[in-house]
Scaffold this motif. Structure first.
Motif, PDB file in Angstrom:
ATOM      1  N   GLY A  79       0.778  -1.215   0.066  1.00 27.63           N
ATOM      2  CA  GLY A  79       0.128  -0.133  -0.032  1.00 27.63           C
ATOM      3  C   GLY A  79       0.669   1.357   0.043  1.00 27.63           C
ATOM      4  N   GLY A  80       0.202   2.312  -0.115  1.00 33.57           N
ATOM      5  CA  GLY A  80       1.070   3.631   0.038  1.00 33.57           C
ATOM      6  C   GLY A  80       1.899   3.847  -0.893  1.00 33.57           C
ATOM      7  N   THR A  81       2.999   4.228  -0.604  1.00 32.93           N
ATOM      8  CA  THR A  81       4.285   4.594  -1.617  1.00 32.93           C
ATOM      9  C   THR A  81       4.623   3.145  -2.545  1.00 32.93           C
ATOM     10  N   GLU A  82       4.464   2.177  -1.855  1.00 36.15           N
ATOM     11  CA  GLU A  82       5.029   0.998  -2.501  1.00 36.15           C
ATOM     12  C   GLU A  82       4.165   0.660  -3.673  1.00 36.15           C
ATOM     13  N   LEU A  83       2.650   0.517  -3.591  1.00 38.70           N
ATOM     14  CA  LEU A  83       1.675   0.260  -4.495  1.00 38.70           C
ATOM     15  C   LEU A  83       1.868   1.264  -5.363  1.00 38.70           C
ATOM     16  N   LEU A  84       2.135   2.677  -5.507  1.00 37.48           N
ATOM     17  CA  LEU A  84       2.052   3.711  -6.426  1.00 37.48           C
ATOM     18  C   LEU A  84       3.345   3.527  -6.996  1.00 37.48           C
ATOM     19  N   GLN A  85       4.567   2.992  -6.515  1.00 40.72           N
ATOM     20  CA  GLN A  85       5.789   2.599  -7.078  1.00 40.72           C
ATOM     21  C   GLN A  85       5.571   1.156  -8.191  1.00 40.72           C
ATOM     22  N   MET A  86       4.800   0.229  -7.752  1.00 37.01           N
ATOM     23  CA  MET A  86       4.497  -0.902  -8.848  1.00 37.01           C
ATOM     24  C   MET A  86       3.674  -0.269  -9.722  1.00 37.01           C
ATOM     25  N   LEU A  87       2.662   0.429  -9.496  1.00 36.81           N
ATOM     26  CA  LEU A  87       1.739   1.064 -10.483  1.00 36.81           C
ATOM     27  C   LEU A  87       2.759   1.682 -11.720  1.00 36.81           C
TER      28      LEU A  87
END
Length: 744
Positions: free
Chosen positions: A307-315
């Motif tokens: 979630g958060g920053t990690e999810l945005l980086q993955m996207l």
């Protein structure tokens, strides 16, 4: 506005004494709310002025145009007084807060609707009923959108005011009161119902839609003052989940870890998103990648919250990979719309992450809902016929960037003025008139939309201000382009009106002369004078008749001339002939000179005319014999011939006529040709005199003109489609909610 709105409100009996004594925080809230609503109301009235001016500019008649201008004048004169009265009424709500029953806040509206019987509605005029319906819809929508902040404010205000209690709570910021205050203040406007509804619509758009920020500020002030600082509003589904996790230490720990890792909280003012989440929760199946799913169904499986920053980086990585594989370098609209299955994409990402740390990757439940919702929104967009294919392809490229936006800021769904939402709506609205036949390489609009999409794909790193910057640039571009197109369209409209009016005038002159000369033939010389000379005078008289009123006079000259050329045996008629002829000759010469008829031919023509009139006057005996031996032929009236040749209206066409009449100025439509090609245009003018609908392209140039019956035939054949021009995201959300409710 009518002062009696017909809407029932909470018991608003003020206290018997003066203003209620309240802490300074409430006075601060009152001043903030009154000032904020005043600023918002100014924006609403500015928008009303713009709307009325646009309607007047596109009016079909002078009377309709004058009506809108009179409404503009009325509102401009009285708006300051209305603003002042509205602010005074809102301020009084804080001094004398209305008291309500304990359950009335949630149950008041349904009881009111049930009690509104057909008998009571029959006593309400149609205009008042329309206004009541608009106000009720505004209040209901505001209650739903701001459910969380309203509940917090009611709890905190009830603690502050000494006359309030749990059984009789207070909330001076309830939308019911604010709408009522405006309706009462706006009753000073002496305008018709259509203009009243425009005022209400802009009040809803600019004032009620922005109540959330004032409610948030009021809650913040009260929390700082220590008034119920730990209050938290929880929806039904969320509360059940909280109760479950409270009894399960393992699940409770995972839930706390998930909330800490993602740092997400439900926006309490986002009632629409909460409603959609509840509908999605009812359909959530076995394919779930949320922490709650693994906690409930996988026993002691260790999970890793993504979630958060990690999810945005993955996207972001997924967006780069997808773009590099499927998007041509210089033509983002090539091929078919990109249908990225966001759920499959996230599933693939999570499965690939599982091998890195040995833990089962999982999303927060809210993130999973966001992915599903964005996926459904773009499914609607990609099926939306109102978007032209190239623009549809371009917008489809933005699926992952929009998902990243909503993960960071869920107000995308509740704020109509969210930068990303506004930009998408602007792109769709501008692209509605773009046709496949347009040349992409030389089209400025297509190039602008293409560049915006490319910049989002390349530069968006999670900062929503990029959408705001691009939106401002696009608005400036559209303003310049629309100004040019408006000038061209205005010239086109005026040219078409002039051309059609001239055509109508010529047809009327020819028909009038033909009918009169068929009934009573004249000598060839006189026939030539009327058809080649006087017809010009009649033509100009018809065009200027609304100002000079000389059409009837020009027709009377023809009648007098034909009458003088035929024999008259009665002494009174002969005396009349002597009186009429001098005036007739003078009128004929003056009219022909006014239209600059050839002077040398004019003298010769007038000499022939005098000769014919003299001969007609002298040859009475011959005329008498001719009339006795050759009776005047009876010519059937023209109306009978028209009735014989007129075809009855096809019943299949008649049902489409109301749809044609409903097309408004500025409405976009699409015509499909027999060869399979199509083009888009908008209605620029309706010329009632010729029953003619004139359509132009987005540059303002005339594309086609059709009669009302022709348009009905085109719609009957399936060759005419009326395009929807509502905001793209609003229509998509409505479709998604409707679909989820049907499935539920």
């Amino acid at each position: 506005m009518n002062r009696q709105s017909g809407i029932h409100y909470l018991h608003d009996r003020p206290s018997a004494g003066g203003p209620v004594t309240v802490p300074p925080e409430v006075s601060r809230i009152r001043d903030t709310v009154v000032a904020g609503l005043g600023d918002l109301l100014q924006g609403a009235f500015d928008a009303v002025d713009d709307s009325l001016f646009e309607l007047a500019n596109n009016a079909r008649s002078n009377n309709e145009q004058n009506r809108y201008f009179e409404a503009m004048r009325e509102i401009r004169i009285k708006r300051k007084g209305v603003e002042k009265q509205f602010q005074h009424s809102v301020g009084a709500l804080f001094d004398h807060p209305p008291l309500a029953d304990a359950d009335q806040n949630s149950q008041d509206q349904p009881r009111q609707q049930d009690s509104t019987s057909a008998d009571s509605l029959s006593l309400v005029h149609d205009d008042e009923l329309e206004e009541q319906v608009a106000l009720s819809a505004m209040i209901s929508k505001a209650r739903a959108y701001f459910q969380g902040p309203l509940l917090q404010l009611q709890t905190r205000f009830t603690v502050i005011y000494p006359t309030a209690s749990e059984e009789r709570p207070v909330n001076p910021m309830l939308p019911d009161y604010i709408c009522r205050a405006f309706a009462n203040a706006a009753g000073a406007f002496e305008i018709q119902i259509r203009e009243r509804l425009i005022v209400l619509k802009q009040f809803d758009r600019y004032v009620i839609a922005n109540l959330g920020m004032l409610m948030d500020e009021a809650n913040r002030i009260l929390v700082q003052a220590g008034v119920v600082p730990n209050f938290r509003y929880q929806g039904k589904t969320r509360q059940e989940h909280t109760d479950t996790t409270a009894t399960d230490p393992t699940t409770q720990g995972r839930g706390q870890a998930a909330e800490t890792a993602g740092n997400y909280q439900v926006r309490e003012d986002d009632a629409l998103f909460q409603q959609i989440r509840q509908l999605l929760a009812e359909q959530r199946g076995h394919r779930s990648y949320s922490a709650s799913h693994y906690g409930a169904g996988h026993g002691g499986t260790e999970i890793h919250i993504v979630g958060g920053t990690e999810l945005l980086q993955m996207l972001s990585q997924a967006s780069a990979n997808t773009t590099g594989q499927s998007v041509p370098q210089n033509n983002l609209s090539a091929g078919e719309p990109v249908t990225v299955d966001l759920r499959d994409l996230v599933e693939h990402i999570l499965e690939s992450r599982q091998t890195e740390d040995g833990k089962q990757p999982a999303l927060q439940e809210m993130d999973e809902d966001l992915i599903n919702l964005v996926s459904m929104l773009f499914e609607f967009i990609l099926d939306d016929y109102n978007l032209s294919a190239p623009i549809q392809v371009l917008i489809s490229r933005l699926q992952i960037p929009i998902l990243k936006v909503v993960i960071k800021d869920k107000s995308f769904f509740s704020r109509a003025n969210h930068p990303a939402r506004k930009l998408l709506n602007s792109l769709a609205r501008a692209g509605i008139g773009w046709s496949n036949a347009d040349e992409k390489s030389r089209d400025k609009l297509y190039e602008q939309i293409h560049n915006i999409v490319a910049r989002i794909l390349e530069d968006f790193d999670g900062d929503v201000t990029l959408f705001e910057t691009l939106g401002d640039e696009f608005d400036q571009f559209l303003t310049r382009e629309n100004r040019k197109a408006s000038l061209v369209e205005q010239r086109t409209r005026e040219s078409e009106r002039g051309r059609i009016k001239s055509q109508k005038a010529q047809e009327t002159v020819d028909r009038t002369l033909r009918e009169k000369l068929e009934r009573r033939p004249v000598p060839p010389a006189i026939h030539d004078i009327l058809m080649n000379g006087w017809s010009r005078v009649m033509f100009l008289a018809y065009l200027r008749d609304d100002v000079e009123h000389r059409w009837e006079q020009s027709v009377r000259v023809v009648d007098d001339l034909v009458w003088c050329l035929h024999p008259h045996l009665d002494d009174d008629e002969r005396d009349q002939w002597v009186r009429v002829v001098p005036r007739l000759l003078k009128a004929l010469r003056a009219g022909l000179e006014e239209v600059s008829y050839n002077s040398s031919r004019l003298d010769d023509m007038m000499a022939k005319l005098k000769h014919e009139l003299t001969e007609a006057f002298r040859n009475l005996a011959l005329a008498e014999a001719r009339e006795a031996g050759q009776p005047e032929p009876v010519v059937p009236p023209p109306e009978e011939a028209v009735e014989d040749t007129e075809e009855p209206l096809d019943a299949g066409i008649a049902e489409f006529l109301p749809k044609i009449d409903a097309i408004t100025i500025g409405q976009w439509v699409e015509f499909r040709l027999v060869n399979g090609s199509s083009f888009r245009c908008k209605l620029s003018a309706v010329i009632d005199e010729a029953d003619c609908f004139v359509f132009v392209n987005r540059m303002g140039l005339k594309v086609i003109e059709k009669t009302r019956i022709d348009l009905a035939h085109e719609m009957h054949r399936g060759r005419l489609t009326i395009l929807e021009q509502g905001a793209l995201i609003d229509r998509a959300l409505d479709a998604v909610v409707g679909s989820l409710r049907k499935q539920a």
